[in-house]
Write an enzyme that holds these catalytic residues in place. Structure first.
Site, PDB file in Angstrom:
ATOM      1  N   ASP A 120      16.780 -68.567 115.496  1.00  0.00           N
ATOM      2  CA  ASP A 120      18.050 -68.970 116.097  1.00  0.00           C
ATOM      3  C   ASP A 120      18.644 -70.122 115.298  1.00  0.00           C
ATOM      4  O   ASP A 120      17.930 -71.074 114.938  1.00  0.00           O
ATOM      5  CB  ASP A 120      17.837 -69.401 117.554  1.00  0.00           C
ATOM      6  CG  ASP A 120      19.152 -69.707 118.260  1.00  0.00           C
ATOM      7  OD1 ASP A 120      19.863 -68.752 118.616  1.00  0.00           O
ATOM      8  OD2 ASP A 120      19.470 -70.899 118.439  1.00  0.00           O
ATOM      9  N   ASP A 137      31.183 -67.277 110.413  1.00  0.00           N
ATOM     10  CA  ASP A 137      30.756 -65.944 109.977  1.00  0.00           C
ATOM     11  C   ASP A 137      30.096 -66.006 108.604  1.00  0.00           C
ATOM     12  O   ASP A 137      29.090 -65.332 108.348  1.00  0.00           O
ATOM     13  CB  ASP A 137      31.950 -64.995 109.923  1.00  0.00           C
ATOM     14  CG  ASP A 137      32.444 -64.595 111.307  1.00  0.00           C
ATOM     15  OD1 ASP A 137      31.716 -64.841 112.290  1.00  0.00           O
ATOM     16  OD2 ASP A 137      33.548 -64.029 111.399  1.00  0.00           O
ATOM     17  N   GLU A 163      23.897 -65.501 117.223  1.00  0.00           N
ATOM     18  CA  GLU A 163      23.296 -66.189 116.076  1.00  0.00           C
ATOM     19  C   GLU A 163      21.779 -66.086 116.077  1.00  0.00           C
ATOM     20  O   GLU A 163      21.092 -66.906 115.450  1.00  0.00           O
ATOM     21  CB  GLU A 163      23.720 -67.664 116.056  1.00  0.00           C
ATOM     22  CG  GLU A 163      23.236 -68.490 117.222  1.00  0.00           C
ATOM     23  CD  GLU A 163      24.224 -68.524 118.395  1.00  0.00           C
ATOM     24  OE1 GLU A 163      24.154 -69.482 119.179  1.00  0.00           O
ATOM     25  OE2 GLU A 163      25.060 -67.601 118.509  1.00  0.00           O
TER      26      GLU A 163
END
Length: 275
Positions: A120, A137, A163
């Site tokens: 993460d 992005d 994410e």
């Protein structure tokens, strides 16, 4: 009113000679565009049979037809591959992850080990809020590239959602899995993020769940993929609550942090009871 789905009409009886050959080829192209590959091959074969129906000796497959079949096969393989990829990061998607984990767990009956790291990005919402979603992005894309560096044979990266990503490491023992995860975490931390935007810093936290070979009498029975992902998620929680930018794993019944983070105090236990 229900929309009518256009159907492909079989060409038999509608034309003859070269026209019928051309019709079969056209239908094959249309079927391939729809992903109906088996039917497309059948129509190409019909075109071939019709083209040489009047000859006593069946010639070799024409090069043009061979190339057409090869093209259809390539398009089929590419279409299937794209259906298993995340459109933003080009990592594998959740669909592929679920399918592959089922296969890997089945293979573990032969004694294979399996490690899963749930990854993460730390404070990613702040990245989006500070630098914008377009740069966010690009950060995700760069992280995926870094996660995939020097992965062992058979290992892969998949986007779990948002994410979060998963590194799947088959046939890797626990010590090697910890080394790979910690090396990857460090690689992300040391990346030149300010080349994307001044002041940008990106780190990741990982929860690494390792399962021993199935059937090992000295260990617990093998677990289902969902259970191992749940354990990785709980270890990710430990990494986050213990200061982030760390790899959390279990060794000797205790939660530990890899690398420089191992010296931290007050390591948080996972949320899954009994693990």
């Amino acid at each position: 009113m229900t929309a009518l789905r256009p159907e492909i009409v079989e060409p038999d009886g509608l034309a003859d000679g070269p026209d019928l050959v051309h019709l079969h080829e056209s239908i094959a192209t249309l079927l391939a565009a729809r992903g109906q590959w088996r039917q497309a091959y059948r129509h190409l074969r019909s075109a071939y049979d019709l083209a040489f129906a009047e000859q006593d000796v069946r010639p070799m497959v024409p090069e043009q037809l061979r190339r057409e079949v090869d093209r259809l096969r390539r398009e089929h393989a590419e279409a299937r591959e794209q259906s298993l990829r995340d459109s933003l990061t080009d990592s594998y998607n959740r669909r592929y992850l679920d399918q592959r984990l089922v296969s890997l767990v089945a293979e573990r009956g032969g004694g294979a080990e399996l490690a899963i790291a749930l990854v993460d990005l730390d404070w990613f919402k702040q990245v989006n809020d500070t630098f914008g979603h377009l740069l966010g992005d690009r950060v995700l894309q760069n992280v995926v590239e870094l996660l995939q560096v020097d992965l062992p044979d058979g290992a892969f990266c998949a986007r779990y959602g948002g994410e979060e990503f998963v590194l799947v490491l088959p046939d890797v023992d626990a010590a090697e899995a910890v080394r790979i995860a910690e090396t990857t975490r460090s690689r992300v931390e040391r990346h030149a993020w300010d080349s994307l935007a001044p002041g940008l810093r990106v780190t990741v936290s990982m929860g690494l769940a390792c399962e021993p070979p199935a059937g090992d009498a000295s260990t617990r029975p093998a677990v289902a993929p969902e259970q191992q992902l749940l354990r990785a998620d709980s270890l990710l929680y430990s990494a986050k609550q213990s200061g982030r930018n760390a790899v959390a794993y279990r060794e000797g019944g205790r939660v530990r942090l890899a690398g420089p983070a191992s010296g931290r105090r007050g390591i948080t236990e996972p949320r899954v009871a009994g693990y």
